[in-house]
Design a protein around this motif. Structure first.
Motif, mmCIF file in Angstrom:
data_model
loop_
_atom_site.group_PDB
_atom_site.id
_atom_site.type_symbol
_atom_site.label_atom_id
_atom_site.label_comp_id
_atom_site.label_asym_id
_atom_site.label_seq_id
_atom_site.Cartn_x
_atom_site.Cartn_y
_atom_site.Cartn_z
ATOM 1 N N ASN A 153 62.343 43.115 33.563
ATOM 2 C CA ASN A 153 61.420 44.016 34.257
ATOM 3 C C ASN A 153 61.138 45.293 33.458
ATOM 4 O O ASN A 153 60.120 45.941 33.654
ATOM 5 C CB ASN A 153 61.996 44.407 35.620
ATOM 6 C CG ASN A 153 63.433 44.891 35.540
ATOM 7 O OD1 ASN A 153 64.298 44.185 35.017
ATOM 8 N ND2 ASN A 153 63.709 46.084 36.023
ATOM 9 N N TRP A 190 58.457 37.683 33.896
ATOM 10 C CA TRP A 190 58.651 38.635 35.002
ATOM 11 C C TRP A 190 57.291 39.034 35.603
ATOM 12 O O TRP A 190 57.124 39.083 36.820
ATOM 13 C CB TRP A 190 59.421 39.864 34.491
ATOM 14 C CG TRP A 190 59.703 40.848 35.582
ATOM 15 C CD1 TRP A 190 60.762 40.845 36.450
ATOM 16 C CD2 TRP A 190 58.873 41.966 35.955
ATOM 17 N NE1 TRP A 190 60.646 41.900 37.343
ATOM 18 C CE2 TRP A 190 59.498 42.600 37.054
ATOM 19 C CE3 TRP A 190 57.676 42.496 35.476
ATOM 20 C CZ2 TRP A 190 58.972 43.733 37.672
ATOM 21 C CZ3 TRP A 190 57.140 43.615 36.084
ATOM 22 C CH2 TRP A 190 57.791 44.229 37.180
ATOM 23 N N ARG A 205 57.301 43.836 45.679
ATOM 24 C CA ARG A 205 57.494 43.651 44.227
ATOM 25 C C ARG A 205 58.954 43.886 43.844
ATOM 26 O O ARG A 205 59.526 43.156 43.026
ATOM 27 C CB ARG A 205 56.578 44.598 43.445
ATOM 28 C CG ARG A 205 56.586 44.311 41.943
ATOM 29 C CD ARG A 205 55.833 45.358 41.146
ATOM 30 N NE ARG A 205 56.496 46.631 41.143
ATOM 31 C CZ ARG A 205 55.936 47.776 41.537
ATOM 32 N NH1 ARG A 205 54.703 47.798 41.949
ATOM 33 N NH2 ARG A 205 56.628 48.896 41.514
ATOM 34 N N CYS A 206 59.566 44.882 44.441
ATOM 35 C CA CYS A 206 60.962 45.193 44.090
ATOM 36 C C CYS A 206 61.904 44.079 44.570
ATOM 37 O O CYS A 206 62.864 43.739 43.877
ATOM 38 C CB CYS A 206 61.361 46.553 44.657
ATOM 39 S SG CYS A 206 60.390 47.889 43.932
ATOM 40 N N CYS A 213 61.634 41.365 42.176
ATOM 41 C CA CYS A 213 62.304 41.803 40.938
ATOM 42 C C CYS A 213 63.823 41.637 41.053
ATOM 43 O O CYS A 213 64.476 41.121 40.138
ATOM 44 C CB CYS A 213 61.921 43.261 40.685
ATOM 45 S SG CYS A 213 62.608 43.979 39.197
ATOM 46 N N PHE A 214 64.386 42.036 42.184
ATOM 47 C CA PHE A 214 65.837 41.863 42.389
ATOM 48 C C PHE A 214 66.188 40.376 42.303
ATOM 49 O O PHE A 214 67.148 39.983 41.656
ATOM 50 C CB PHE A 214 66.281 42.383 43.773
ATOM 51 C CG PHE A 214 66.001 43.836 44.037
ATOM 52 C CD1 PHE A 214 65.975 44.767 43.000
ATOM 53 C CD2 PHE A 214 65.772 44.300 45.336
ATOM 54 C CE1 PHE A 214 65.727 46.115 43.243
ATOM 55 C CE2 PHE A 214 65.524 45.641 45.583
ATOM 56 C CZ PHE A 214 65.497 46.551 44.544
ATOM 57 N N LYS A 231 67.613 53.008 45.978
ATOM 58 C CA LYS A 231 67.481 51.582 46.304
ATOM 59 C C LYS A 231 68.286 51.235 47.550
ATOM 60 O O LYS A 231 69.432 51.647 47.692
ATOM 61 C CB LYS A 231 67.948 50.718 45.125
ATOM 62 C CG LYS A 231 66.966 50.742 43.972
ATOM 63 C CD LYS A 231 67.360 49.723 42.901
ATOM 64 C CE LYS A 231 66.308 49.670 41.807
ATOM 65 N NZ LYS A 231 66.176 50.939 41.093
ATOM 66 N N CYS A 242 62.225 53.795 37.356
ATOM 67 C CA CYS A 242 63.017 52.598 37.609
ATOM 68 C C CYS A 242 63.030 51.647 36.410
ATOM 69 O O CYS A 242 64.105 51.283 35.931
ATOM 70 C CB CYS A 242 62.496 51.890 38.853
ATOM 71 S SG CYS A 242 63.544 50.502 39.329
ATOM 72 N N GLY A 243 61.848 51.254 35.940
ATOM 73 C CA GLY A 243 61.897 50.343 34.783
ATOM 74 C C GLY A 243 60.588 49.690 34.399
ATOM 75 O O GLY A 243 60.221 49.665 33.238
ATOM 76 N N CYS A 244 59.875 49.132 35.382
ATOM 77 C CA CYS A 244 58.647 48.418 35.027
ATOM 78 C C CYS A 244 57.496 49.404 34.812
ATOM 79 O O CYS A 244 57.588 50.571 35.186
ATOM 80 C CB CYS A 244 58.290 47.404 36.109
ATOM 81 S SG CYS A 244 57.815 48.143 37.694
ATOM 82 N N SER A 262 56.232 51.305 37.872
ATOM 83 C CA SER A 262 57.061 52.365 38.468
ATOM 84 C C SER A 262 57.015 53.643 37.658
ATOM 85 O O SER A 262 57.531 54.670 38.079
ATOM 86 C CB SER A 262 58.522 51.901 38.571
ATOM 87 O OG SER A 262 59.082 51.679 37.286
HETATM 88 S S1 SF4 Z 1 60.044 49.567 40.564
HETATM 89 FE FE1 SF4 Z 1 62.023 48.861 39.717
HETATM 90 S S2 SF4 Z 1 62.832 47.381 41.199
HETATM 91 FE FE2 SF4 Z 1 60.657 47.701 41.638
HETATM 92 S S3 SF4 Z 1 59.613 46.064 40.498
HETATM 93 FE FE3 SF4 Z 1 59.623 47.850 39.154
HETATM 94 S S4 SF4 Z 1 61.477 47.631 37.905
HETATM 95 FE FE4 SF4 Z 1 61.681 46.233 39.640
#
Ligand code: SF4
Length: 178
Positions: free
Chosen positions: A37, A72, A88-89, A92-93, A122, A166-168, A171
């Motif tokens: 992600n 992903w 979406r999260c 992703c989890f 989270k 967060c990562g993607c 976000s």
């Molecule tokens: S915000 Fe974080 S948990 Fe949500 S989809 Fe993006 S990377 Fe994944």
């Protein structure tokens, strides 16, 4: 040595207090960095490198999964505009926990869990409800027992990089991680 547990790790800072707690509870965590992600790739590498600092500090094994961002993106297709904490999260989890479950089976490790619950942003119940789909998943709410604050203290001590999203790519700009 304690019982081995595969720990899905989202980043170095979140791994600190999670590792500490698992060791205190008698486990020997094996760290699994599986985070397709994360975007861009340079950020993925940066977070991985910070995890290596933690692994060295606690003398733990680290396994690096491949960065499969295309797969992903396919998984979250149609949810690009979702607000963080939405569907979406959850997808992703599920995506990362499924890969962790597969890796645990491959390694013959009976139990696995995730550092994702450290983040105060989270909802641990949402993470657990995705993890429950897989055999061997263990519920650890790592933000409990002061885990989030402890992760900040340990990250400072180890000089870790702490990201602000967060990562993607979706976000980025939300500024709420960990
Ligand atoms: S915000 Fe974080 S948990 Fe949500 S989809 Fe993006 S990377 Fe994944």
């Amino acid at each position: 040595m304690g019982k081995r547990i595969l720990l899905h790790v989202c980043c170095g800072p979140c791994s600190t207090s999670s590792v500490e707690r698992l060791i205190q509870e008698g486990y020997e965590p094996v760290l699994f960095f599986s985070d397709s992600n994360i975007f861009p790739y340079e950020e993925f590498v940066k977070r991985y490198e910070n995890l290596l600092i933690v692994a060295e500090h606690y003398n733990l094994q680290v396994i690096l999964d491949e960065w499969d961002h295309e797969e992903w993106l396919e998984a979250v297709k149609g949810h690009e505009e979702d607000k963080e904490h939405g569907a979406r999260c959850s997808i992703c989890f599920h995506f990362n926990l499924e890969r962790t479950a597969r890796k645990a089976a491959e390694l013959g490790i009976d139990e696995f869990t995730t550092t994702l619950t450290v983040s105060r942003f989270k909802n641990s119940r949402k993470i657990f409800s995705e993890g429950e789909a897989f055999e061997g998943f263990r519920e650890f709410d790592f933000k409990k027992k002061d885990g989030f604050n402890r992760s900040i203290i340990l990250s400072r001590e180890l000089g870790l990089y702490r990201q602000t999203w967060c990562g993607c790519e979706f976000s980025k700009g939300e500024r709420n991680a960990p």
